[in-house]
Design a protein around this motif. Structure first.
Motif, PDB file in Angstrom:
ATOM      1  N   ASN A  97     -12.629   2.874   2.343  1.00  0.00           N
ATOM      2  CA  ASN A  97     -11.783   2.374   1.262  1.00  0.00           C
ATOM      3  C   ASN A  97     -11.111   3.553   0.559  1.00  0.00           C
ATOM      4  OD1 ASN A  97     -10.567   1.090  -0.859  1.00  0.00           O
ATOM      5  ND2 ASN A  97     -12.456   0.373  -1.810  1.00  0.00           N
ATOM      6  N   LEU A  98      -9.796   3.632   0.645  1.00  0.00           N
ATOM      7  CA  LEU A  98      -9.074   4.770   0.084  1.00  0.00           C
ATOM      8  C   LEU A  98      -9.132   4.816  -1.435  1.00  0.00           C
ATOM      9  CD1 LEU A  98      -5.895   4.867   2.377  1.00  0.00           C
ATOM     10  CD2 LEU A  98      -7.928   6.317   2.478  1.00  0.00           C
ATOM     11  N   GLN A  99      -9.466   3.718  -2.070  1.00  0.00           N
ATOM     12  CA  GLN A  99      -9.542   3.695  -3.528  1.00  0.00           C
ATOM     13  C   GLN A  99     -10.926   4.070  -4.046  1.00  0.00           C
ATOM     14  OE1 GLN A  99      -6.680   3.361  -5.014  1.00  0.00           O
ATOM     15  NE2 GLN A  99      -5.741   2.961  -3.017  1.00  0.00           N
ATOM     16  N   PHE A 155     -12.381  13.267   1.168  1.00  0.00           N
ATOM     17  CA  PHE A 155     -11.102  13.860   1.571  1.00  0.00           C
ATOM     18  C   PHE A 155     -10.852  15.195   0.869  1.00  0.00           C
ATOM     19  CE2 PHE A 155      -9.501   9.406   2.732  1.00  0.00           C
ATOM     20  CZ  PHE A 155      -9.764   9.619   4.071  1.00  0.00           C
ATOM     21  N   PHE A 156     -11.358  15.329  -0.349  1.00  0.00           N
ATOM     22  CA  PHE A 156     -11.227  16.602  -1.052  1.00  0.00           C
ATOM     23  C   PHE A 156     -11.951  17.707  -0.293  1.00  0.00           C
ATOM     24  CE2 PHE A 156     -13.281  19.650  -3.924  1.00  0.00           C
ATOM     25  CZ  PHE A 156     -12.163  20.253  -4.485  1.00  0.00           C
ATOM     26  N   TYR A 157     -13.209  17.444   0.081  1.00  0.00           N
ATOM     27  CA  TYR A 157     -13.973  18.458   0.812  1.00  0.00           C
ATOM     28  C   TYR A 157     -13.427  18.664   2.222  1.00  0.00           C
ATOM     29  CZ  TYR A 157     -17.491  19.032  -2.818  1.00  0.00           C
ATOM     30  OH  TYR A 157     -18.128  19.350  -3.996  1.00  0.00           O
ATOM     31  N   LEU A 158     -12.889  17.612   2.816  1.00  0.00           N
ATOM     32  CA  LEU A 158     -12.251  17.759   4.130  1.00  0.00           C
ATOM     33  C   LEU A 158     -11.046  18.683   4.034  1.00  0.00           C
ATOM     34  CD1 LEU A 158     -11.891  16.964   7.112  1.00  0.00           C
ATOM     35  CD2 LEU A 158     -10.570  14.971   6.316  1.00  0.00           C
ATOM     36  N   THR A 159     -10.246  18.487   2.998  1.00  0.00           N
ATOM     37  CA  THR A 159      -9.077  19.352   2.794  1.00  0.00           C
ATOM     38  C   THR A 159      -9.492  20.789   2.547  1.00  0.00           C
ATOM     39  OG1 THR A 159      -7.890  17.469   1.825  1.00  0.00           O
ATOM     40  CG2 THR A 159      -6.939  19.644   1.487  1.00  0.00           C
ATOM     41  N   PHE A 169      -2.263  15.257   2.613  1.00  0.00           N
ATOM     42  CA  PHE A 169      -1.611  14.868   1.362  1.00  0.00           C
ATOM     43  C   PHE A 169      -1.554  13.351   1.226  1.00  0.00           C
ATOM     44  CE2 PHE A 169       2.269  13.407  -0.708  1.00  0.00           C
ATOM     45  CZ  PHE A 169       2.184  14.009  -1.949  1.00  0.00           C
ATOM     46  N   VAL A 170      -1.086  12.676   2.261  1.00  0.00           N
ATOM     47  CA  VAL A 170      -0.874  11.235   2.152  1.00  0.00           C
ATOM     48  C   VAL A 170      -2.212  10.490   2.084  1.00  0.00           C
ATOM     49  CG1 VAL A 170      -0.820  10.550   4.605  1.00  0.00           C
ATOM     50  CG2 VAL A 170       0.689   9.419   2.971  1.00  0.00           C
ATOM     51  N   LEU A 171      -3.267  11.042   2.677  1.00  0.00           N
ATOM     52  CA  LEU A 171      -4.572  10.408   2.582  1.00  0.00           C
ATOM     53  C   LEU A 171      -5.104  10.446   1.151  1.00  0.00           C
ATOM     54  CD1 LEU A 171      -6.328  11.686   5.837  1.00  0.00           C
ATOM     55  CD2 LEU A 171      -5.648   9.341   5.328  1.00  0.00           C
ATOM     56  N   GLN A 172      -4.714  11.465   0.403  1.00  0.00           N
ATOM     57  CA  GLN A 172      -5.191  11.605  -0.969  1.00  0.00           C
ATOM     58  C   GLN A 172      -4.216  11.036  -1.990  1.00  0.00           C
ATOM     59  OE1 GLN A 172      -7.529  15.552  -1.561  1.00  0.00           O
ATOM     60  NE2 GLN A 172      -5.987  16.027  -0.030  1.00  0.00           N
ATOM     61  N   GLU A 173      -2.928  11.211  -1.754  1.00  0.00           N
ATOM     62  CA  GLU A 173      -1.925  10.772  -2.721  1.00  0.00           C
ATOM     63  C   GLU A 173      -1.594   9.299  -2.582  1.00  0.00           C
ATOM     64  OE1 GLU A 173       0.762  11.763  -5.943  1.00  0.00           O
ATOM     65  OE2 GLU A 173      -1.078  12.573  -5.075  1.00  0.00           O
ATOM     66  N   GLY A 174      -1.627   8.788  -1.344  1.00  0.00           N
ATOM     67  CA  GLY A 174      -1.374   7.372  -1.128  1.00  0.00           C
ATOM     68  C   GLY A 174       0.082   6.977  -1.096  1.00  0.00           C
ATOM     69  N   ILE A 175       0.991   7.942  -0.972  1.00  0.00           N
ATOM     70  CA  ILE A 175       2.419   7.635  -0.910  1.00  0.00           C
ATOM     71  C   ILE A 175       3.164   8.803  -0.295  1.00  0.00           C
ATOM     72  CG2 ILE A 175       2.843   8.529  -3.240  1.00  0.00           C
ATOM     73  CD1 ILE A 175       5.043   6.424  -3.561  1.00  0.00           C
TER      74      ILE A 175
END
Length: 358
Positions: free
Chosen positions: A179-181, A189-193, A255-261
């Motif tokens: 769930n992306l939310q 995703f933060f630690y993945l980045t 970016f898009v996985l975290q920002e969502g747009i």
């Protein structure tokens, strides 16, 4: 290979810096942590630009295109995952009756990720091969890279039914069942980045200190001399340009996985120029400087815009001017320059030939 004292100091500083970022979730709010994750994705672009500009002398003002292509590739998969067995909403609004053929591969997450790297590299190869082969460089190449931005943005805005137009792609819900939310997903995703930043930092550092890195630097300092001694600069320039584009595409995915747009505005001329400024502020030809420049610049942009909504563009521009005029080597480049001078031993002056003769 033994590390010098200065290299050991760099490793210690980088280690402390990365550990501090890894501990950020302990003392930062969810909103600030999301911003930091986005800035880390930007750092990957900055390292790619440093490879081509700082080390090879290729000034690209169109890297927003490669970032946007990578982000769109992943966003297309996320959009299809959010609307299974039916067309995305913007296609229905635009009168598209069936899923376009070029959207079909993005139904699979693995294919979307690979295409996010391959598509930017293909575009970079086409532009790089024909320009470098014809020995187009300097300001002329920079203008061509900006022309690529204009063409791409115009294409994405005009094809409303296939790209979402000016609104871009958004309203994602899940990725690989996550769930992306969810806050746990965002932390993942933060630690993945952060892990990707560390890996890219290591690989780029190894590249620039290798034999190929020496050749890239030689191309920057004297391309004709490199050609004279038997190397083909076109091959190396095209290769490193494609690598840089691939890193930008990878940054777009994270970016898009975290920002969502993702929208055409995020791949335009202004973002492309800002990417170059990150490297200039951090320090050209310093991979760590590119990371620091991306983080500091975007943090300053966020801070100024929140504290001074009416004045933040002027304040950010003033920061750019001050850094460029007073720190032409960038933050890390200037620090490295002065620390290396401090460590130089005071050798006795050589005896002049006149004294020897007497």
């Amino acid at each position: 290979m033994l590390l010098t004292g200065q290299s050991k100091l760099k490793l210690i500083v980088y280690g402390i810096f990365l550990i501090a970022i890894a501990l950020a979730p302990l003392f930062m709010s969810d909103f600030r942590l999301s911003l930091l994750g986005k800035f880390l994705a930007y750092a990957i672009i900055a390292m790619g630009i440093d490879l081509i500009w700082g080390y090879t002398g290729i000034l690209s003002l169109g890297h927003g295109v490669y970032f946007g292509l990578g982000a769109y590739c992943m966003a297309m998969h996320l959009k299809l995952a959010a609307t299974p067995d039916q067309l995305p909403d913007f296609m229905s609004w635009s009168g598209v009756e069936r899923l376009p053929w070029f959207w079909v591969p993005f139904q699979q997450a693995g294919a979307a990720f690979l295409l996010a790297l391959i598509v930017p590299m293909i575009v970079a190869f086409i532009l790089g091969y024909f320009t470098f082969r014809n020995r187009i460089k300097g300001a002329f190449f920079s203008i061509l890279s900006q022309a690529l931005v204009i063409i791409t943005v115009t294409l994405f805005v005009g094809q409303q039914g296939y790209t979402g137009g000016t609104n871009g792609l958004t309203n994602f819900t899940a990725f690989l069942g996550l769930n992306l939310q969810s806050q746990s997903t965002k932390l993942l995703f933060f630690y993945l980045t952060l892990a990707v930043v560390v890996v890219v930092l290591i690989l780029c550092s190894l590249l620039v200190t290798s034999r190929m890195g020496n050749i890239l630097t030689a191309i920057r300092d004297g391309e004709n001399r490199v050609r004279f001694i038997g190397y083909n600069p076109v091959t190396y320039k095209v290769f490193i340009y494609c690598v840089s584009a691939g890193l930008a595409g990878l940054a777009g995915v994270l970016f898009v996985l975290q920002e969502g747009i993702i929208s055409p505005a995020q791949m335009g001329i202004v973002p492309s120029i800002e990417m170059v400024l990150w490297v200039a502020i951090g320090g050209r030809a310093t991979i760590g400087g590119a990371v620091l420049g991306a983080l500091i610049t975007n943090a300053a942009k966020t801070t100024f815009s929140e504290a001074y909504p009416a004045w933040w563009p002027i304040m950010l521009g003033a920061m750019f001017i001050i850094v460029v005029l007073m720190l032409p080597k960038g933050i890390v480049g200037t620090i490295t320059h002065y620390t290396s001078n401090w460590k130089k031993p005071n050798l006795p002056k050589p005896i002049s030939s006149s004294h020897e003769a007497s």
